[in-house]
Design a protein around this motif. Sequence first.
Motif, PDB file in Angstrom:
ATOM      1  N   PRO A 100       0.834  -1.205   0.000  1.00 31.80           N
ATOM      2  CA  PRO A 100       0.000   0.000   0.000  1.00 31.80           C
ATOM      3  C   PRO A 100       0.871   1.259   0.000  1.00 31.80           C
ATOM      4  O   PRO A 100       2.071   1.196   0.320  1.00 31.80           O
ATOM      5  CB  PRO A 100      -0.805  -0.121   1.287  1.00 31.80           C
ATOM      6  N   PRO A 101       0.300   2.412  -0.327  1.00 32.42           N
ATOM      7  CA  PRO A 101       1.087   3.640  -0.447  1.00 32.42           C
ATOM      8  C   PRO A 101       1.759   4.089   0.843  1.00 32.42           C
ATOM      9  O   PRO A 101       2.724   4.857   0.788  1.00 32.42           O
ATOM     10  CB  PRO A 101       0.045   4.684  -0.905  1.00 32.42           C
ATOM     11  N   ASP A 102       1.266   3.631   1.996  1.00 30.80           N
ATOM     12  CA  ASP A 102       1.831   4.113   3.257  1.00 30.80           C
ATOM     13  C   ASP A 102       2.977   3.247   3.789  1.00 30.80           C
ATOM     14  O   ASP A 102       3.437   3.437   4.915  1.00 30.80           O
ATOM     15  CB  ASP A 102       0.743   4.266   4.326  1.00 30.80           C
ATOM     16  N   ILE A 103       3.451   2.287   2.984  1.00 30.42           N
ATOM     17  CA  ILE A 103       4.636   1.490   3.323  1.00 30.42           C
ATOM     18  C   ILE A 103       5.544   1.479   2.100  1.00 30.42           C
ATOM     19  O   ILE A 103       5.104   1.153   0.998  1.00 30.42           O
ATOM     20  CB  ILE A 103       4.280   0.049   3.715  1.00 30.42           C
ATOM     21  N   ALA A 104       6.818   1.823   2.294  1.00 23.69           N
ATOM     22  CA  ALA A 104       7.764   1.855   1.181  1.00 23.69           C
ATOM     23  C   ALA A 104       9.033   1.112   1.545  1.00 23.69           C
ATOM     24  O   ALA A 104       9.519   1.196   2.676  1.00 23.69           O
ATOM     25  CB  ALA A 104       8.107   3.298   0.811  1.00 23.69           C
ATOM     26  N   ILE A 105       9.576   0.376   0.568  1.00 25.55           N
ATOM     27  CA  ILE A 105      10.876  -0.259   0.720  1.00 25.55           C
ATOM     28  C   ILE A 105      11.883   0.573  -0.064  1.00 25.55           C
ATOM     29  O   ILE A 105      11.725   0.796  -1.265  1.00 25.55           O
ATOM     30  CB  ILE A 105      10.854  -1.719   0.225  1.00 25.55           C
ATOM     31  N   PHE A 106      12.941   1.025   0.612  1.00 28.41           N
ATOM     32  CA  PHE A 106      13.945   1.884  -0.009  1.00 28.41           C
ATOM     33  C   PHE A 106      15.134   1.091  -0.541  1.00 28.41           C
ATOM     34  O   PHE A 106      15.651   1.379  -1.620  1.00 28.41           O
ATOM     35  CB  PHE A 106      14.446   2.924   0.997  1.00 28.41           C
ATOM     36  N   ASP A 107      15.594   0.113   0.222  1.00 26.52           N
ATOM     37  CA  ASP A 107      16.782  -0.654  -0.161  1.00 26.52           C
ATOM     38  C   ASP A 107      16.651  -2.090   0.336  1.00 26.52           C
ATOM     39  O   ASP A 107      16.040  -2.339   1.388  1.00 26.52           O
ATOM     40  CB  ASP A 107      18.046  -0.055   0.468  1.00 26.52           C
ATOM     41  N   ILE A 108      17.236  -3.016  -0.406  1.00 20.66           N
ATOM     42  CA  ILE A 108      17.376  -4.410   0.018  1.00 20.66           C
ATOM     43  C   ILE A 108      18.869  -4.711  -0.008  1.00 20.66           C
ATOM     44  O   ILE A 108      19.512  -4.617  -1.056  1.00 20.66           O
ATOM     45  CB  ILE A 108      16.603  -5.371  -0.891  1.00 20.66           C
ATOM     46  N   ILE A 109      19.425  -5.073   1.151  1.00 24.92           N
ATOM     47  CA  ILE A 109      20.877  -5.120   1.302  1.00 24.92           C
ATOM     48  C   ILE A 109      21.313  -6.527   1.697  1.00 24.92           C
ATOM     49  O   ILE A 109      20.942  -7.021   2.777  1.00 24.92           O
ATOM     50  CB  ILE A 109      21.323  -4.124   2.394  1.00 24.92           C
ATOM     51  N   PRO A 110      22.089  -7.204   0.864  1.00 23.38           N
ATOM     52  CA  PRO A 110      22.621  -8.524   1.254  1.00 23.38           C
ATOM     53  C   PRO A 110      23.654  -8.362   2.363  1.00 23.38           C
ATOM     54  O   PRO A 110      24.483  -7.446   2.336  1.00 23.38           O
ATOM     55  CB  PRO A 110      23.252  -9.046  -0.037  1.00 23.38           C
ATOM     56  N   MET A 111      23.602  -9.232   3.364  1.00 19.26           N
ATOM     57  CA  MET A 111      24.472  -9.126   4.530  1.00 19.26           C
ATOM     58  C   MET A 111      25.345 -10.370   4.653  1.00 19.26           C
ATOM     59  O   MET A 111      24.917 -11.483   4.326  1.00 19.26           O
ATOM     60  CB  MET A 111      23.640  -8.952   5.805  1.00 19.26           C
ATOM     61  N   GLU A 112      26.559 -10.166   5.149  1.00 14.51           N
ATOM     62  CA  GLU A 112      27.452 -11.279   5.425  1.00 14.51           C
ATOM     63  C   GLU A 112      27.164 -11.830   6.818  1.00 14.51           C
ATOM     64  O   GLU A 112      26.942 -11.079   7.767  1.00 14.51           O
ATOM     65  CB  GLU A 112      28.904 -10.818   5.345  1.00 14.51           C
ATOM     66  N   GLY A 113      27.182 -13.158   6.951  1.00 11.57           N
ATOM     67  CA  GLY A 113      26.980 -13.778   8.251  1.00 11.57           C
ATOM     68  C   GLY A 113      25.530 -13.700   8.698  1.00 11.57           C
ATOM     69  O   GLY A 113      24.610 -13.751   7.883  1.00 11.57           O
ATOM     70  N   GLN A 114      25.330 -13.521  10.018  1.00 18.14           N
ATOM     71  CA  GLN A 114      23.992 -13.511  10.592  1.00 18.14           C
ATOM     72  C   GLN A 114      23.749 -12.251  11.429  1.00 18.14           C
ATOM     73  O   GLN A 114      23.425 -12.334  12.625  1.00 18.14           O
ATOM     74  CB  GLN A 114      23.803 -14.760  11.460  1.00 18.14           C
ATOM     75  N   PRO A 115      23.918 -11.078  10.877  1.00 17.09           N
ATOM     76  CA  PRO A 115      23.621  -9.856  11.631  1.00 17.09           C
ATOM     77  C   PRO A 115      22.133  -9.794  11.979  1.00 17.09           C
ATOM     78  O   PRO A 115      21.293 -10.320  11.242  1.00 17.09           O
ATOM     79  CB  PRO A 115      24.018  -8.735  10.674  1.00 17.09           C
ATOM     80  N   HIS A 116      21.806  -9.163  13.090  1.00 18.00           N
ATOM     81  CA  HIS A 116      20.432  -9.160  13.598  1.00 18.00           C
ATOM     82  C   HIS A 116      19.862  -7.741  13.550  1.00 18.00           C
ATOM     83  O   HIS A 116      20.457  -6.811  14.107  1.00 18.00           O
ATOM     84  CB  HIS A 116      20.414  -9.689  15.027  1.00 18.00           C
ATOM     85  N   ALA A 117      18.714  -7.598  12.918  1.00 19.87           N
ATOM     86  CA  ALA A 117      18.127  -6.265  12.730  1.00 19.87           C
ATOM     87  C   ALA A 117      17.763  -5.600  14.045  1.00 19.87           C
ATOM     88  O   ALA A 117      17.848  -4.371  14.167  1.00 19.87           O
ATOM     89  CB  ALA A 117      16.888  -6.362  11.830  1.00 19.87           C
ATOM     90  N   ARG A 118      17.381  -6.390  15.027  1.00 21.70           N
ATOM     91  CA  ARG A 118      16.988  -5.804  16.306  1.00 21.70           C
ATOM     92  C   ARG A 118      18.160  -5.699  17.285  1.00 21.70           C
ATOM     93  O   ARG A 118      18.469  -4.631  17.794  1.00 21.70           O
ATOM     94  CB  ARG A 118      15.864  -6.626  16.943  1.00 21.70           C
ATOM     95  N   PHE A 119      18.809  -6.814  17.535  1.00 20.01           N
ATOM     96  CA  PHE A 119      19.799  -6.862  18.612  1.00 20.01           C
ATOM     97  C   PHE A 119      21.100  -6.138  18.266  1.00 20.01           C
ATOM     98  O   PHE A 119      21.835  -5.729  19.159  1.00 20.01           O
ATOM     99  CB  PHE A 119      20.082  -8.307  19.002  1.00 20.01           C
ATOM    100  N   ASP A 120      21.400  -5.987  16.982  1.00 19.67           N
ATOM    101  CA  ASP A 120      22.647  -5.327  16.598  1.00 19.67           C
ATOM    102  C   ASP A 120      22.518  -3.819  16.486  1.00 19.67           C
ATOM    103  O   ASP A 120      23.536  -3.125  16.404  1.00 19.67           O
ATOM    104  CB  ASP A 120      23.156  -5.876  15.260  1.00 19.67           C
ATOM    105  N   ALA A 121      21.309  -3.292  16.466  1.00 16.85           N
ATOM    106  CA  ALA A 121      21.135  -1.838  16.385  1.00 16.85           C
ATOM    107  C   ALA A 121      21.706  -1.195  17.648  1.00 16.85           C
ATOM    108  O   ALA A 121      21.341  -1.571  18.759  1.00 16.85           O
ATOM    109  CB  ALA A 121      19.661  -1.490  16.228  1.00 16.85           C
TER     110      ALA A 121
END
Length: 269
Positions: A82-103
């Motif tokens: 829907p218009p109110d959600i946008a994806i800006f980038d998709i980034i391949p990551m090395e290993g197993q980085p964590h979106a929550r715990f690594d921030a």
Amino acid sequence: MRYFFHIGYSGTNYSGWQRHPYGLGVQQVLETSIKQVMKMPVNLIGCGRTDAGVHASQFFFHLDVAQAWEYDLLFRLNKALPPDIAIFDIIPMEGQPHARFDANHRSYDYYVHTYKDPFLNDVSSLYLEQNLRLDKMQQATALLLKYTDFRAFCKTPAQHDNTICHITEATWYTDAQGGRLRFHISANRFVRRMIRLVVGKLLKVGKGAISVQEFESYLISGQAPDALSVAYPQGLYLSKVTYPYLDLPARTNGASWQPAMDSGFWQKV
């Protein structure tokens, strides 16, 4: 393979980022769209949680896939969402980085307008207060950098291992007329409802309902105020999320009405 997705969303129509049995979450919408496009079930891990009605100018989640896709996933997903959600980038990551715990660093902005404006209704919080003491609000705000335990400003402290947060920046800005305000705060982490509870009390300082000393007493004692004044959700934006290995500029300020910090519109209190 693990991928980080860099996104933004308006939270007006959602019950927050996370899936809920009692409302539609941004996570659910994304998982449904990704499943439709990729033809497989997915489980998204977000960089945090947002309350119902809260926005994100920058947000990350990670997704694991067995094999890379061979089509323009960014284009297909943005077309499906829907218009109110946008994806800006998709980034391949090395290993197993964590979106929550690594921030390790997050910034939020909270917007207030003190006059009724139908075009700001969903993107800023209305407080009809014409004589806020901005100097007192900034005095109280400066105290946030002196303390690390924000138990008094946590909605559910018992649900957290600890309520320690290291704030690195906290400042109020105003426009030239003083009718619009912007509160900017950065820290390594935040506890539940912390920013909205802090803003609620800072507005009370501005109205003269509590003193700067009383505000500091909550930080010293760790005891929650008798009345928890939670600021409205629609003024709050998650505006920056940083990782030790990933520091992307936000692709948007949020709603189009928001002048950028370096535009000259916002003046530091």
